[in-house]
Design a protein around this motif. Structure first.
Motif, mmCIF file in Angstrom:
data_model
loop_
_atom_site.group_PDB
_atom_site.id
_atom_site.type_symbol
_atom_site.label_atom_id
_atom_site.label_comp_id
_atom_site.label_asym_id
_atom_site.label_seq_id
_atom_site.Cartn_x
_atom_site.Cartn_y
_atom_site.Cartn_z
ATOM 1 N N UNK A 6 6.597 -17.523 -1.294
ATOM 2 C CA UNK A 6 5.306 -16.648 -1.973
ATOM 3 C C UNK A 6 5.556 -15.168 -1.777
ATOM 4 N N UNK A 7 6.636 -14.821 -1.205
ATOM 5 C CA UNK A 7 7.287 -13.534 -1.327
ATOM 6 C C UNK A 7 8.377 -13.186 -2.333
ATOM 7 N N UNK A 8 8.561 -14.337 -3.016
ATOM 8 C CA UNK A 8 9.702 -14.341 -3.829
ATOM 9 C C UNK A 8 9.339 -14.534 -5.302
ATOM 10 N N UNK A 9 9.988 -13.817 -6.428
ATOM 11 C CA UNK A 9 9.790 -13.820 -7.928
ATOM 12 C C UNK A 9 11.280 -14.173 -8.407
ATOM 13 N N UNK A 10 11.561 -15.259 -9.231
ATOM 14 C CA UNK A 10 12.839 -15.584 -9.702
ATOM 15 C C UNK A 10 12.703 -15.299 -11.269
ATOM 16 N N UNK A 26 6.691 -16.912 -10.600
ATOM 17 C CA UNK A 26 6.162 -16.023 -9.459
ATOM 18 C C UNK A 26 5.163 -17.326 -8.646
ATOM 19 N N UNK A 27 5.921 -17.771 -7.350
ATOM 20 C CA UNK A 27 5.502 -18.823 -6.530
ATOM 21 C C UNK A 27 4.325 -18.638 -6.169
ATOM 22 N N UNK A 61 5.744 -2.988 -0.185
ATOM 23 C CA UNK A 61 7.208 -2.885 -0.064
ATOM 24 C C UNK A 61 8.049 -3.984 -0.738
ATOM 25 N N UNK A 62 8.838 -3.716 -2.019
ATOM 26 C CA UNK A 62 9.407 -4.525 -2.551
ATOM 27 C C UNK A 62 10.932 -4.130 -2.737
ATOM 28 N N UNK A 116 16.279 -11.490 -8.565
ATOM 29 C CA UNK A 116 15.381 -12.014 -7.237
ATOM 30 C C UNK A 116 14.701 -10.773 -6.846
ATOM 31 N N UNK A 117 13.312 -11.060 -6.679
ATOM 32 C CA UNK A 117 12.471 -9.865 -6.188
ATOM 33 C C UNK A 117 11.694 -10.399 -5.231
ATOM 34 N N UNK A 118 11.603 -9.558 -4.041
ATOM 35 C CA UNK A 118 10.816 -9.848 -2.646
ATOM 36 C C UNK A 118 9.789 -8.820 -2.923
ATOM 37 N N UNK A 119 8.490 -9.324 -2.375
ATOM 38 C CA UNK A 119 7.390 -8.192 -2.453
ATOM 39 C C UNK A 119 6.549 -8.473 -1.260
ATOM 40 N N UNK A 120 5.568 -7.826 -0.925
ATOM 41 C CA UNK A 120 4.733 -7.415 0.184
ATOM 42 C C UNK A 120 5.544 -7.826 1.543
ATOM 43 N N UNK A 121 6.763 -7.146 1.364
ATOM 44 C CA UNK A 121 7.797 -7.229 2.863
ATOM 45 C C UNK A 121 7.002 -6.549 3.992
#
Length: 341
Positions: free
Chosen positions: A262-266, A283-284, A211-212, A228-233
């Motif tokens: 770790x869920x965040x990409x900037x 990508x942290x 889920x992104x 800002x992208x959140x992934x693996x929600x």
């Protein structure tokens, strides 16, 4: 519009329940690879950026727009052990119904088979391929929904695997404020045919469900656009180790702030015109997992640029996974309407 809101909320609730019920990280991991140089430069994922980039449909089918009509895109990346690429084409039925078709693949080439005595047992090849058939419908000037159907094939030596996956997404665009947002449920589906069977029957694994969500906005008085992208929600804890029983277990504790990042990409883009951009991403999770002690690197960072030359959009992206391991991504796109097609 009220009924549409209830319908969308129902989809979100049902898919959230499905997502939280999945175990492990899934098979067919190549589905998570960046589809284009631009996405690579922005950190590897982006589900909110809306313009004429047809490859964004790989990330979120709801990112298809009237501008992706008759767009053709070819993409290639140089992973160390295999070749990887995507191709896609967009076609609009009318001003509210958008389609695209695409393919995503990797190819490990021809390998030499060996037995336990190091004797040759013939050559074989390993390939992964997924076909993308996407549809998006514009519900209003602000809201678009979309879905992707993708058959997935994997061939390794004489063994084959087949699965079916689906992506369901939505996007929001406020052109007056240069703001867009996206939400997508990726890789919903099943592996229909596994590599082997045992006494319990066909052995199958789950797809890499994800889920992104994300948002993008451009500054009103400066040529900068942020994403800002959140992934693996669908799961909070992204730390793991693999033991001899192939079970995923939590390893050392990670504090709340580190786990959240770790869920965040900037991503940030410098866009002085519609024909040129420079992008930078971070990508942290990649940085944290590939960081090596006593080695300086830019792991987690990525960079790229794109330019329109005559009738073609060319782009380059580079991402560093760890010291000495850089992934280079090339993209070429064009509008067939420029050729009178």
């Amino acid at each position: 519009m009220k009924n549409k809101k209830y319908y969308i909320l129902l989809i979100i609730n049902l898919l959230s329940v499905y997502g939280f019920s999945q175990a492990g990280t899934g098979l067919y991991r190549f589905l998570d690879f960046s589809p284009s140089a631009r996405t690579t430069a922005l950190g590897g994922m982006n589900v909110s950026l809306i313009d004429n980039d047809i490859t964004m449909a790989f990330e979120n089918p709801a990112l298809l727009t009237e501008k992706t009509h008759n767009m053709l895109s070819l993409n290639y990346a140089n992973f160390p052990a295999f070749m990887y690429g995507t191709a896609s084409y967009g076609y609009n039925l009318n001003s509210r119904n958008y389609f695209s078709g695409g393919v995503q693949y990797d190819d490990y080439g021809t390998l030499q088979g060996k037995n336990e005595f190091n004797q040759n047992e013939g050559a074989f090849y390993v390939k992964d391929i997924a076909l993308y058939l996407s549809y998006a419908r514009k519900l209003s000037e602000l809201l678009t929904i979309g879905a992707t159907f993708k058959p997935i094939f994997l061939v390794a030596e004489q063994r084959t695997s087949f699965g079916l996956g689906f992506d369901v997404g939505m996007s929001y665009l406020n052109s007056d404020k240069d703001f867009s947002a996206g939400l997508v449920f990726k890789n919903i589906g099943v592996q229909l045919k596994g590599f082997y069977s045992d006494e319990t029957g066909q052995f199958t694994e789950s797809l890499p469900f994800n889920i992104e969500a994300g948002l993008s906005w451009k500054l009103r008085h400066a040529p900068l656009r942020f994403s800002f992208t959140l992934h693996d929600l669908q799961r909070w804890n992204l730390s793991y180790r693999i033991d001899n029983q192939r079970n995923l277990e939590n390893t050392k504790k990670i504090n709340f702030v580190d786990m959240a990042f770790r869920h965040t990409i900037i991503g940030v883009e410098f866009v002085p015109s519609n024909n040129f951009y420079v992008a930078l991403g971070y990508n942290h999770r990649r940085a944290a997992e590939f960081r090596a002690a006593n080695f300086k690197s830019l792991s987690g960072f990525s960079i790229g640029a794109g330019v329109k030359i005559s009738k073609f959009h060319a782009a380059f992206g580079m991402a560093q996974y760890q010291a000495g391991l850089n992934i280079y991504h090339l993209s070429l796109a064009t509008s067939l309407e420029d050729f009178g097609l």
